[in-house]
Design a protein around this motif. Sequence first.
Motif, PDB file in Angstrom:
ATOM      1  N   LYS A   1       0.752  -1.109  -0.181  1.00 29.57           N
ATOM      2  CA  LYS A   1      -0.115  -0.279  -0.032  1.00 29.57           C
ATOM      3  C   LYS A   1       0.926   1.308  -0.365  1.00 29.57           C
ATOM      4  O   LYS A   1       0.566   2.415  -1.214  1.00 29.57           O
ATOM      5  N   ALA A   2       2.370   1.293   1.117  1.00 26.95           N
ATOM      6  CA  ALA A   2       2.750   2.378   0.840  1.00 26.95           C
ATOM      7  C   ALA A   2       3.586   2.772  -0.882  1.00 26.95           C
ATOM      8  O   ALA A   2       4.015   3.719  -1.131  1.00 26.95           O
ATOM      9  N   LEU A   3       3.625   1.352  -1.002  1.00 25.12           N
ATOM     10  CA  LEU A   3       4.297   1.892  -2.667  1.00 25.12           C
ATOM     11  C   LEU A   3       3.233   2.529  -3.069  1.00 25.12           C
ATOM     12  O   LEU A   3       4.156   3.418  -4.562  1.00 25.12           O
ATOM     13  N   LYS A   4       2.374   2.027  -3.244  1.00 20.30           N
ATOM     14  CA  LYS A   4       1.589   2.522  -4.445  1.00 20.30           C
ATOM     15  C   LYS A   4       1.252   3.615  -4.052  1.00 20.30           C
ATOM     16  O   LYS A   4       0.677   4.842  -4.246  1.00 20.30           O
ATOM     17  N   ALA A   5       1.242   4.633  -3.099  1.00 23.19           N
ATOM     18  CA  ALA A   5       1.018   5.474  -2.229  1.00 23.19           C
ATOM     19  C   ALA A   5       1.649   6.178  -2.546  1.00 23.19           C
ATOM     20  O   ALA A   5       1.915   7.773  -3.037  1.00 23.19           O
ATOM     21  N   ALA A   6       3.362   6.375  -3.107  1.00 23.79           N
ATOM     22  CA  ALA A   6       3.988   6.554  -3.213  1.00 23.79           C
ATOM     23  C   ALA A   6       4.783   6.839  -4.982  1.00 23.79           C
ATOM     24  O   ALA A   6       5.492   7.607  -4.991  1.00 23.79           O
ATOM     25  N   GLY A   7       3.535   6.337  -5.283  1.00 24.46           N
ATOM     26  CA  GLY A   7       3.428   6.003  -6.820  1.00 24.46           C
ATOM     27  C   GLY A   7       4.712   5.018  -7.298  1.00 24.46           C
ATOM     28  O   GLY A   7       5.380   4.860  -8.612  1.00 24.46           O
ATOM     29  N   ILE A   8       5.170   4.205  -6.617  1.00 24.36           N
ATOM     30  CA  ILE A   8       6.683   3.185  -7.255  1.00 24.36           C
ATOM     31  C   ILE A   8       5.802   2.246  -7.474  1.00 24.36           C
ATOM     32  O   ILE A   8       5.649   0.815  -6.791  1.00 24.36           O
ATOM     33  N   VAL A   9       5.216   2.028  -8.582  1.00 19.80           N
ATOM     34  CA  VAL A   9       4.787   0.812  -9.287  1.00 19.80           C
ATOM     35  C   VAL A   9       4.991   0.360 -10.347  1.00 19.80           C
ATOM     36  O   VAL A   9       6.134   1.222 -11.491  1.00 19.80           O
ATOM     37  N   LYS A  10       4.502  -0.383 -11.113  1.00 27.36           N
ATOM     38  CA  LYS A  10       4.989  -1.215 -12.743  1.00 27.36           C
ATOM     39  C   LYS A  10       4.584  -0.250 -13.764  1.00 27.36           C
ATOM     40  O   LYS A  10       2.758   0.136 -12.477  1.00 27.36           O
ATOM     41  N   PRO A  11       4.007  -0.454 -14.635  1.00 21.13           N
ATOM     42  CA  PRO A  11       3.036  -0.159 -15.415  1.00 21.13           C
ATOM     43  C   PRO A  11       1.629  -0.286 -15.593  1.00 21.13           C
ATOM     44  O   PRO A  11       0.773   0.201 -15.276  1.00 21.13           O
ATOM     45  N   ASP A  12       1.826  -1.756 -14.784  1.00 23.03           N
ATOM     46  CA  ASP A  12      -0.016  -2.988 -14.503  1.00 23.03           C
ATOM     47  C   ASP A  12      -0.244  -2.146 -13.013  1.00 23.03           C
ATOM     48  O   ASP A  12      -1.189  -2.221 -12.899  1.00 23.03           O
ATOM     49  N   GLY A  13       0.492  -0.883 -12.759  1.00 22.11           N
ATOM     50  CA  GLY A  13      -0.553  -0.845 -11.233  1.00 22.11           C
ATOM     51  C   GLY A  13       0.220  -1.044  -9.841  1.00 22.11           C
ATOM     52  O   GLY A  13      -0.047  -1.112  -8.794  1.00 22.11           O
ATOM     53  N   SER A  14       0.849  -2.588 -10.038  1.00 18.94           N
ATOM     54  CA  SER A  14       0.928  -3.162  -9.001  1.00 18.94           C
ATOM     55  C   SER A  14       2.007  -2.424  -8.427  1.00 18.94           C
ATOM     56  O   SER A  14       3.300  -2.335  -9.063  1.00 18.94           O
ATOM     57  N   PRO A  15       2.469  -3.170  -7.199  1.00 16.83           N
ATOM     58  CA  PRO A  15       3.735  -2.763  -6.651  1.00 16.83           C
ATOM     59  C   PRO A  15       5.105  -2.974  -7.371  1.00 16.83           C
ATOM     60  O   PRO A  15       5.543  -4.069  -7.802  1.00 16.83           O
ATOM     61  N   LYS A  16       6.080  -2.002  -7.673  1.00 15.89           N
ATOM     62  CA  LYS A  16       7.651  -2.891  -8.205  1.00 15.89           C
ATOM     63  C   LYS A  16       8.653  -3.408  -7.675  1.00 15.89           C
ATOM     64  O   LYS A  16       8.581  -4.102  -7.769  1.00 15.89           O
ATOM     65  N   TYR A  17       8.207  -3.198  -5.614  1.00 16.16           N
ATOM     66  CA  TYR A  17       9.275  -4.150  -5.459  1.00 16.16           C
ATOM     67  C   TYR A  17       8.264  -4.652  -4.010  1.00 16.16           C
ATOM     68  O   TYR A  17       7.200  -4.697  -4.084  1.00 16.16           O
ATOM     69  N   THR A  18       9.300  -5.396  -3.330  1.00 17.37           N
ATOM     70  CA  THR A  18       8.722  -6.203  -2.360  1.00 17.37           C
ATOM     71  C   THR A  18       9.740  -6.093  -0.415  1.00 17.37           C
ATOM     72  O   THR A  18      10.765  -5.571  -0.731  1.00 17.37           O
ATOM     73  N   PRO A  19       9.047  -5.896   0.292  1.00 14.19           N
ATOM     74  CA  PRO A  19       9.921  -5.863   1.263  1.00 14.19           C
ATOM     75  C   PRO A  19      11.071  -6.711   1.669  1.00 14.19           C
ATOM     76  O   PRO A  19      12.510  -6.020   1.961  1.00 14.19           O
ATOM     77  N   HIS A  20      11.445  -7.410   0.265  1.00 18.89           N
ATOM     78  CA  HIS A  20      12.845  -8.432   0.810  1.00 18.89           C
ATOM     79  C   HIS A  20      13.798  -7.305  -0.381  1.00 18.89           C
ATOM     80  O   HIS A  20      14.870  -7.956  -0.299  1.00 18.89           O
ATOM     81  N   GLY A  21      13.270  -6.835  -1.395  1.00 21.87           N
ATOM     82  CA  GLY A  21      14.396  -5.480  -2.111  1.00 21.87           C
ATOM     83  C   GLY A  21      14.815  -5.168  -1.337  1.00 21.87           C
ATOM     84  O   GLY A  21      15.983  -4.778  -1.216  1.00 21.87           O
ATOM     85  N   LEU A  22      14.222  -4.468   0.000  1.00 24.46           N
ATOM     86  CA  LEU A  22      15.331  -3.468   1.198  1.00 24.46           C
ATOM     87  C   LEU A  22      16.028  -4.918   1.364  1.00 24.46           C
ATOM     88  O   LEU A  22      17.772  -3.655   1.513  1.00 24.46           O
ATOM     89  N   ARG A  23      16.139  -5.635   1.596  1.00 29.27           N
ATOM     90  CA  ARG A  23      17.218  -6.751   2.071  1.00 29.27           C
ATOM     91  C   ARG A  23      18.581  -6.757   0.838  1.00 29.27           C
ATOM     92  O   ARG A  23      19.609  -6.972   1.276  1.00 29.27           O
ATOM     93  N   HIS A  24      18.091  -7.138  -0.036  1.00 32.00           N
ATOM     94  CA  HIS A  24      18.711  -6.919  -1.776  1.00 32.00           C
ATOM     95  C   HIS A  24      19.600  -5.633  -1.552  1.00 32.00           C
ATOM     96  O   HIS A  24      20.361  -5.792  -2.138  1.00 32.00           O
TER      97      HIS A  24
END
Length: 204
Positions: free
Chosen positions: A123-146
């Motif tokens: 939900k936070a990603l969508k609110a920040a506009g960090i999304v893919k072209p289809d509107g789904s979130p661009k990252y997962t929490p695990h991406g922070l660990r990466h």
Amino acid sequence: MAKQISPQYRLTVYLQAGAGLRISETLAFTPNCVRSDFLRVRRQVSSKAHRDDCKTRFIPLKHRAEGEYRDVPLPTFLSEEIDMHLREWGTVMTAGMDVLFTPRDRGKGAMPTANTYAYHFRKALKAAGIVKPDGSPKYTPHGLRHFFASTALAHGIPIHEVSRWLGHKSIKTTVDVYGHLVPASWDRCRTVMQTALRPGSPTA
């Protein structure tokens, strides 16, 4: 991104990105995890911790036995973020632990879990506009660990150190996932061998 997360959970972003903690380890974070210049990661939250009838909310680390832990470097900014969080939010006693991240509102469950956290992260990603072209979130929490692992490796931190900090069962896991990010050492190797075997000669 951190600005879009609920203020109470802002620190979770930095614990994952700045120290490489898993989501479940982040949610089980307590003040006694903090040492002078490192974090001692001791436990993780059970996947059933949100349920009122959960008997064991905190369980051993992944690939570790009860009582085992791992230490991770603590950057200054993260130490400051932890101090600021404690001043503003304090802790809540849950299952005998002074935890930092627990719902303050009734009806929200006893503890956040990796699954419930991931929902709010999306939900936070969508609110920040960090999304893919289809509107789904661009990252997962695990991406922070990466981010933690890839940034450390890209700046020359030895992969065996990063592997230990991540808590991987084997360094093979780290090499398989992140090996391509280790900076090439061709030039450094040439210089080292030239200096060792022909000291005083030009290195290039």
